[in-house]
Write an enzyme that holds these catalytic residues in place. Sequence first.
Site: not given
Length: 562
Positions: A41, A112, A148
């Site tokens: 990330e 995200k 994540c």
Amino acid sequence: MKIALAQLNYHIGNFELNTKKIIETIHAAKAKKVDLVVFAELAVCGYPARDFLEFTEFIELCDKAVVAIAAECKGIAAIVGCPSVNPKIEGKNLFNSAYFLEKGRVKAKVHKTLLPTYDVFDEYRYFEPNTQFELVELMGKKIALTICEDLWNVDEDPLYVKAPMDELIHLRPDLMINIAASPFDYRHREDRLEVLSNNCEKYNLPLIYVNHIGAQTELVFDGGSMVMNANGHLIDELKYFEEDFSIVEFNSGLCAFEAKEVSIGGAWQNEDNDKPLDVSGLETIERIYNALVLGIRDYFQKSGFSKATLGMSGGIDSAVVLALAAEALGKDNVLPVLMPSQYSTNHSVDDSMDMINLIGCKHETIAIKDIFDSFQTALKPQFKDLPFNLTEENMQARIRGVLLMAISNKFGYILLNTSNKSENAVGYGTLYGDMCGGLSVIGDVYKTQVFALARYINRNGIIIPENIITKEPSAELRPDQKDSDSLPEYEALDKVLYQYVELRKSSREIIAQGVDEVLVKRILKLVNTNEYKRHQTPPILRVSPKAFGIGRRMPIVGKYLS
């Protein structure tokens, strides 16, 4: 399809270094006939970039780096994390994105969805959440690409928010890939394994997970990138606290990876977090040790420094910090300074010298008695015949701080702070004295854990003399002073602090566990009334689930005493 996991140490804002690492890894993967290489990330800019993300030029440099990386993706594909801009969105138009690169260009971007704002995270300050869900395709395989926290939510969580995979699963993916920047704490490996395994089972899909390693000021990233099959069984786990690279062969079906399952070293489930702090576990102490060594090393390298200094008192805190610094930087790059006063015992000086000789580093000795006497003389007209008290104790600590900072300034050393978490919690330290420094090494390590660290450091031979470990702790700022004169015994203190700081238990809840009410209220009052000191401490290397600093934000003038 051959997939490579690239676990690298990035440097925030160092686009030249980060891009070079990524491209070199792509070339190495291509030489091994890899079809897809996966990076972490926000790998391009480093994590957490924080307010750098508010600079237009910073984002332009991110874009430029992605174009350079994409140009190298010919005959191989890559997934790499980087911020991306959508100019059509008003307000926050920045996304935390995963770029899918193939055939020399950006083929797709995935944003995200779940932006964390808890503890050390503040992503919603900078990024807009994703609202559209699509798969990425390569060699006929459909990939659910997430970032994540997007794969951390589980149904059993009372704060469960619908996760991207709940949408993506309807598109019938063959594989999950999650790129992450997940910071270390000594419980985090078990949390990570359990959550990711549960999600593999929930969605009946195999997983590739790639994390950062390295330290970015307070935050340490431990790596532990992994591969799991659709049963949630661990197939491969990369190294901890080191850069690493691994290749797996992906096929369709339940047993998607041609590799043997690996041992994970015990149960995945955490111990009961409500239990009193247990520092006896070798694995926990080993993790803390490795994290602190990496944290020191990266702080110096990424700041452009190579040498450290610290005050050497003959106590266990400075001894542990010296040992950690010597391991991280090399013995020739660490300068302990002895600053004995008229209240210092002979054995404190002798113990310090014994350790310095064992390590083999240089040292300096600067006695402070004459300086302290001159201060007392200068203040005599103001202090008159008032009795010796905490003021004179703090004067000695501040004299030492001035001397250490002078050495730091003159020779370009970073001063390492040696205060532990127990002291930081209750304010047992002097502002502009023993609390000064450029980096707090053990500020997230309770005193009882410091003792366990000392034993671990001595696991293969004596580095810290036994007398430093076994003698009663003392600041030696007045005759026959002991820490226990001012504080509860550390074992009792740390158990209450752990419940209050890490677990956020109230005094009522802690007392209900059988802890003395007077002791609990005394400790919690000390914690809350000393918040002003903690706002002035150096950055603290984070090794616990709740460290002082950016992850614990308390008002200085608050009335609440729990």
